[in-house]
Design a protein around this motif. Structure first.
Motif, PDB file in Angstrom:
ATOM      1  N   ILE A  26     -15.352  24.349 -23.018  1.00 35.22           N
ATOM      2  CA  ILE A  26     -15.162  24.680 -21.602  1.00 35.22           C
ATOM      3  C   ILE A  26     -16.503  25.112 -21.006  1.00 35.22           C
ATOM      4  CG2 ILE A  26     -13.886  26.132 -19.974  1.00 35.22           C
ATOM      5  CD1 ILE A  26     -12.161  24.170 -21.761  1.00 35.22           C
ATOM      6  N   ARG A  27     -16.872  24.506 -19.900  1.00 37.07           N
ATOM      7  CA  ARG A  27     -18.137  24.827 -19.230  1.00 37.07           C
ATOM      8  C   ARG A  27     -17.981  26.147 -18.495  1.00 37.07           C
ATOM      9  NH1 ARG A  27     -22.206  20.549 -18.149  1.00 37.07           N
ATOM     10  NH2 ARG A  27     -24.068  21.746 -17.692  1.00 37.07           N
ATOM     11  N   GLN A  28     -18.992  27.017 -18.614  1.00 36.41           N
ATOM     12  CA  GLN A  28     -18.955  28.329 -17.953  1.00 36.41           C
ATOM     13  C   GLN A  28     -20.358  28.689 -17.490  1.00 36.41           C
ATOM     14  OE1 GLN A  28     -17.670  31.489 -20.573  1.00 36.41           O
ATOM     15  NE2 GLN A  28     -17.504  32.960 -18.922  1.00 36.41           N
ATOM     16  N   ASN A  29     -20.471  29.142 -16.252  1.00 35.66           N
ATOM     17  CA  ASN A  29     -21.738  29.647 -15.725  1.00 35.66           C
ATOM     18  C   ASN A  29     -21.637  31.164 -15.639  1.00 35.66           C
ATOM     19  OD1 ASN A  29     -23.376  27.234 -14.973  1.00 35.66           O
ATOM     20  ND2 ASN A  29     -21.499  26.770 -13.843  1.00 35.66           N
ATOM     21  N   ALA A  43     -15.222  38.760 -32.033  1.00 39.53           N
ATOM     22  CA  ALA A  43     -15.726  37.545 -31.387  1.00 39.53           C
ATOM     23  C   ALA A  43     -14.622  36.505 -31.312  1.00 39.53           C
ATOM     24  CB  ALA A  43     -16.922  37.006 -32.156  1.00 39.53           C
ATOM     25  N   GLU A  44     -14.335  36.048 -30.105  1.00 34.61           N
ATOM     26  CA  GLU A  44     -13.287  35.053 -29.906  1.00 34.61           C
ATOM     27  C   GLU A  44     -13.834  33.720 -29.433  1.00 34.61           C
ATOM     28  OE1 GLU A  44     -10.399  36.793 -27.299  1.00 34.61           O
ATOM     29  OE2 GLU A  44      -9.954  38.430 -28.702  1.00 34.61           O
ATOM     30  N   ASN A  45     -15.173  33.643 -29.249  1.00 36.41           N
ATOM     31  CA  ASN A  45     -15.784  32.417 -28.737  1.00 36.41           C
ATOM     32  C   ASN A  45     -17.111  32.125 -29.417  1.00 36.41           C
ATOM     33  OD1 ASN A  45     -13.884  31.867 -26.538  1.00 36.41           O
ATOM     34  ND2 ASN A  45     -14.733  33.697 -25.596  1.00 36.41           N
ATOM     35  N   LEU A  46     -17.413  30.832 -29.504  1.00 34.35           N
ATOM     36  CA  LEU A  46     -18.750  30.333 -29.823  1.00 34.35           C
ATOM     37  C   LEU A  46     -19.325  29.826 -28.510  1.00 34.35           C
ATOM     38  CD1 LEU A  46     -18.219  28.020 -32.936  1.00 34.35           C
ATOM     39  CD2 LEU A  46     -19.472  30.163 -32.901  1.00 34.35           C
ATOM     40  N   TYR A  47     -20.638  29.982 -28.328  1.00 39.10           N
ATOM     41  CA  TYR A  47     -21.283  29.545 -27.098  1.00 39.10           C
ATOM     42  C   TYR A  47     -22.396  28.561 -27.422  1.00 39.10           C
ATOM     43  CZ  TYR A  47     -18.930  33.682 -25.356  1.00 39.10           C
ATOM     44  OH  TYR A  47     -17.974  34.610 -25.040  1.00 39.10           O
ATOM     45  N   PHE A  48     -22.436  27.458 -26.681  1.00 40.58           N
ATOM     46  CA  PHE A  48     -23.536  26.514 -26.744  1.00 40.58           C
ATOM     47  C   PHE A  48     -24.299  26.666 -25.442  1.00 40.58           C
ATOM     48  CE2 PHE A  48     -25.476  22.475 -25.636  1.00 40.58           C
ATOM     49  CZ  PHE A  48     -26.183  22.180 -26.791  1.00 40.58           C
ATOM     50  N   LEU A 100     -23.163  27.503 -19.999  1.00 41.56           N
ATOM     51  CA  LEU A 100     -22.698  27.485 -21.387  1.00 41.56           C
ATOM     52  C   LEU A 100     -21.522  26.539 -21.564  1.00 41.56           C
ATOM     53  CD1 LEU A 100     -22.334  31.385 -21.629  1.00 41.56           C
ATOM     54  CD2 LEU A 100     -24.325  30.064 -22.380  1.00 41.56           C
ATOM     55  N   TYR A 101     -21.358  26.072 -22.792  1.00 43.45           N
ATOM     56  CA  TYR A 101     -20.100  25.493 -23.228  1.00 43.45           C
ATOM     57  C   TYR A 101     -19.482  26.523 -24.159  1.00 43.45           C
ATOM     58  CZ  TYR A 101     -20.762  20.755 -21.449  1.00 43.45           C
ATOM     59  OH  TYR A 101     -20.903  19.660 -20.643  1.00 43.45           O
TER      60      TYR A 101
END
Length: 187
Positions: A26-29, A43-48, A100-101
């Motif tokens: 999911i794309r996030q700014n 931690a519930e997310n990985l970020y690219f 981020l993704y």
């Protein structure tokens, strides 16, 4: 580098299933100073990181110690927390506006269960990350502040170009005043 190119290079088995996997990212700014993970949270997310920058920190005696910086085309998370579902000993904060993704833990677990052939690539990635952390830790123990700064100049100039100096000082394990003195002496 596009996310698809990154996965083709870093995780070829995942790239082979990209059409199915991609919708789970999911794309996030986010704006500068956004905390993606607070110390003590799970931690519930990985970020690219598509664009922008983040730092991984640990709080000790009321001061933040920067452990690592992350820039474009890097994946970041508190991996122990993410994998083991335990509170993180680290915080993750963006220090630039960032694009981020995001991959949730639930989607990550789905991905691993659906495509077990990706597990060796993930294991290698995590091992390489921990080896990098170990190397940073040993450098902090074995080298003087001047040597650590010189190593940064030679091997990671992007940090000096993009990161505020007070965060660079935290990363080097010194005060901003000490960093100023080292920089002045080495000019």
């Amino acid at each position: 580098m596009a996310l698809t190119d990154y996965f083709a290079h870093q995780f070829p088995a995942m790239a082979a299933h990209w059409a199915t996997i991609q919708p789970h990212f999911i794309r996030q700014n986010v704006s500068s100073e956004t905390t993606l993970l607070a110390e003590g949270e799970v931690a519930e997310n990985l970020y690219f990181i598509v664009s922008g920058a983040a730092r991984l920190t640990h709080s000790s005696d009321g001061r933040d110690i920067t452990l690592q910086f992350f820039f474009e085309n890097q994946i970041v998370a508190s991996f122990e927390s993410f994998y083991l579902n335990q509170p993180s000993g680290f915080a993750l904060t963006c220090f630039e506006d960032s694009d981020l993704y995001v991959l949730s833990k639930a989607d990550f677990d789905w991905l691993r269960a659906t495509y077990p052939e990706i597990e060796p690539e993930i294991a290698q990635f995590v091992c390489e990350r921990f080896i990098n952390y170990r190397n940073i830790f040993f450098e902090q123990l074995e080298k003087s502040p001047v040597e650590r700064y010189q190593n940064l100049v030679e091997n990671e100039p992007e940090i000096l170009e993009r990161v505020p100096l007070h965060l660079v000082a935290s990363y080097l394990g010194i005060t901003p005043v000490s960093l100023s003195r080292i920089r002045a002496r080495l000019k």
